[in-house]
Design an enzyme around this catalytic site. Structure first.
Site, PDB file in Angstrom:
ATOM      1  N   TYR A  52      -5.601  -9.213  33.811  1.00  0.00           N
ATOM      2  CA  TYR A  52      -6.408  -7.988  33.848  1.00  0.00           C
ATOM      3  C   TYR A  52      -6.947  -7.594  32.478  1.00  0.00           C
ATOM      4  CZ  TYR A  52      -5.723  -6.297  38.710  1.00  0.00           C
ATOM      5  OH  TYR A  52      -5.767  -6.096  40.082  1.00  0.00           O
ATOM      6  N   PHE A  60      -5.602   3.238  32.739  1.00  0.00           N
ATOM      7  CA  PHE A  60      -4.653   2.805  33.771  1.00  0.00           C
ATOM      8  C   PHE A  60      -4.145   1.377  33.552  1.00  0.00           C
ATOM      9  CE2 PHE A  60      -9.020   2.260  35.407  1.00  0.00           C
ATOM     10  CZ  PHE A  60      -9.049   0.893  35.678  1.00  0.00           C
ATOM     11  N   ARG A  88     -15.951  -9.091  48.400  1.00  0.00           N
ATOM     12  CA  ARG A  88     -16.022  -7.707  47.901  1.00  0.00           C
ATOM     13  C   ARG A  88     -16.352  -6.762  49.064  1.00  0.00           C
ATOM     14  NH1 ARG A  88     -13.826  -6.652  43.037  1.00  0.00           N
ATOM     15  NH2 ARG A  88     -14.796  -4.657  43.426  1.00  0.00           N
ATOM     16  N   THR A  94     -12.936   0.238  45.799  1.00  0.00           N
ATOM     17  CA  THR A  94     -11.666   0.248  45.052  1.00  0.00           C
ATOM     18  C   THR A  94     -10.730   1.362  45.551  1.00  0.00           C
ATOM     19  OG1 THR A  94     -12.887  -0.560  43.134  1.00  0.00           O
ATOM     20  CG2 THR A  94     -10.700   0.339  42.719  1.00  0.00           C
ATOM     21  N   ARG A 105      -9.288  -2.526  52.601  1.00  0.00           N
ATOM     22  CA  ARG A 105      -8.729  -1.372  51.886  1.00  0.00           C
ATOM     23  C   ARG A 105      -8.730  -0.104  52.741  1.00  0.00           C
ATOM     24  NH1 ARG A 105     -11.355  -2.912  45.999  1.00  0.00           N
ATOM     25  NH2 ARG A 105      -9.478  -3.857  45.098  1.00  0.00           N
ATOM     26  N   HIS A 118      -7.000  -7.763  45.700  1.00  0.00           N
ATOM     27  CA  HIS A 118      -7.896  -7.996  44.566  1.00  0.00           C
ATOM     28  C   HIS A 118      -8.908  -9.045  44.992  1.00  0.00           C
ATOM     29  CE1 HIS A 118      -9.377  -9.133  40.571  1.00  0.00           C
ATOM     30  NE2 HIS A 118      -9.340 -10.369  41.030  1.00  0.00           N
ATOM     31  N   GLU A 129     -10.453 -16.891  37.307  1.00  0.00           N
ATOM     32  CA  GLU A 129      -9.280 -16.420  38.048  1.00  0.00           C
ATOM     33  C   GLU A 129      -8.650 -17.534  38.900  1.00  0.00           C
ATOM     34  OE1 GLU A 129     -10.719 -11.743  38.235  1.00  0.00           O
ATOM     35  OE2 GLU A 129     -10.502 -12.841  40.111  1.00  0.00           O
TER      36      GLU A 129
HETATM   37  P1  IDP Z   1     -11.596  -3.697  41.975  1.00  0.00           P
HETATM   38  O1  IDP Z   1     -10.172  -4.108  42.259  1.00  0.00           O
HETATM   39  O2  IDP Z   1     -12.228  -3.028  43.153  1.00  0.00           O
HETATM   40  O3  IDP Z   1     -12.430  -4.811  41.401  1.00  0.00           O
HETATM   41  P2  IDP Z   1     -11.537  -2.622  39.257  1.00  0.00           P
HETATM   42  O4  IDP Z   1     -12.428  -1.549  38.765  1.00  0.00           O
HETATM   43  O5  IDP Z   1     -11.777  -4.017  38.793  1.00  0.00           O
HETATM   44  O6  IDP Z   1     -11.532  -2.542  40.862  1.00  0.00           O
HETATM   45  O7  IDP Z   1     -10.059  -2.192  38.871  1.00  0.00           O
HETATM   46  C1  IDP Z   1      -8.985  -3.112  39.006  1.00  0.00           C
HETATM   47  C2  IDP Z   1      -7.832  -2.415  39.676  1.00  0.00           C
HETATM   48  O8  IDP Z   1      -7.395  -1.352  38.817  1.00  0.00           O
HETATM   49  C3  IDP Z   1      -8.185  -1.721  40.989  1.00  0.00           C
HETATM   50  O9  IDP Z   1      -8.112  -2.577  42.110  1.00  0.00           O
HETATM   51  C4  IDP Z   1      -7.134  -0.646  41.062  1.00  0.00           C
HETATM   52  O10 IDP Z   1      -5.912  -1.179  41.556  1.00  0.00           O
HETATM   53  C5  IDP Z   1      -6.957  -0.268  39.608  1.00  0.00           C
HETATM   54  N1  IDP Z   1      -7.762   0.913  39.274  1.00  0.00           N
HETATM   55  C6  IDP Z   1      -9.103   0.982  39.141  1.00  0.00           C
HETATM   56  N2  IDP Z   1      -9.502   2.222  38.824  1.00  0.00           N
HETATM   57  C7  IDP Z   1      -8.366   2.955  38.753  1.00  0.00           C
HETATM   58  C8  IDP Z   1      -8.116   4.342  38.453  1.00  0.00           C
HETATM   59  O11 IDP Z   1      -9.016   5.148  38.207  1.00  0.00           O
HETATM   60  N3  IDP Z   1      -6.799   4.724  38.476  1.00  0.00           N
HETATM   61  C9  IDP Z   1      -5.780   3.865  38.755  1.00  0.00           C
HETATM   62  N4  IDP Z   1      -5.984   2.572  39.037  1.00  0.00           N
HETATM   63  C10 IDP Z   1      -7.257   2.118  39.036  1.00  0.00           C
HETATM   64 MG    MG Z   2     -12.287  -5.832  39.590  1.00  0.00          MG
END
Ligand code: IDP
Ligand code: MG
Length: 136
Positions: A52, A60, A88, A94, A105, A118, A129
């Site tokens: 990550y 976070f 996606r 998310t 989700r 993910h 990845e």
């Molecule tokens: P994604 O998983 O939909 O691609 P990303 O923005 O890449 O979303 O963020 C990776 C992971 O980080 C998310 O799946 C979620 O678990 C966590 N995450 C993203 N935004 C937040 C937040 O605002 N608070 C807490 N966790 C977050």
């Molecule tokens: Mg992501």
């Protein structure tokens, strides 16, 4: 024209803990994905930090890495026409509260951090990845 791609999917600890992996895998196969490779593993916090690292400046990040390494996960190499965008779409937003009906989700996510899956977000990241989990 067909555009077969591979993407990385992870069934996250919250979903494996609830024994949802077979239901989630069925959602993938019902939607035309083939699971080319898969394994159930638990990664270290250091490995989660590497995975990550694009998020390392986010508030976070630490919690995210602790969470991904907190229990078993199922990592899968998925293949389909336009797999990256298709995954996606099937995952949903998310934040599960904002995810469309019919998405993984929406159906299984608990919260923005415990959002069950993910998926790679680009062709470039999908390669990185997949290599991270399957070609090392
Ligand atoms: P994604 O998983 O939909 O691609 P990303 O923005 O890449 O979303 O963020 C990776 C992971 O980080 C998310 O799946 C979620 O678990 C966590 N995450 C993203 N935004 C937040 C937040 O605002 N608070 C807490 N966790 C977050
Ligand atoms: Mg992501």
């Amino acid at each position: 024209m067909s555009n077969i791609e591979q993407t990385l999917s992870i069934i996250k600890p919250d979903a494996v803990e609830r024994n949802l992996q077979d239901d989630i895998k069925k959602m993938f196969t019902d939607n035309g994905f083939s699971i080319k490779d898969e394994k159930k593993i638990q990664i270290s916090k250091t490995e989660a930090e590497e995975f990550y690292k694009v998020h390392q400046s986010k508030p976070f990040y630490n919690d995210l890495c602790s969470y991904l390494s907190s229990g078993p996960i199922v990592v899968m190499k998925l293949e389909k026409d336009n797999a990256i965008i298709a995954n996606r779409k099937l995952m949903g937003a998310t934040d599960p509260l904002k995810a469309d009906n019919g998405t993984i989700r929406k159906k299984y996510g608990i919260s923005i951090d415990k959002n069950s899956v993910h998926g790679s977000d680009s062709v470039e990241n999908a390669k990185i990845e997949i290599d991270f989990f399957f070609n090392s």
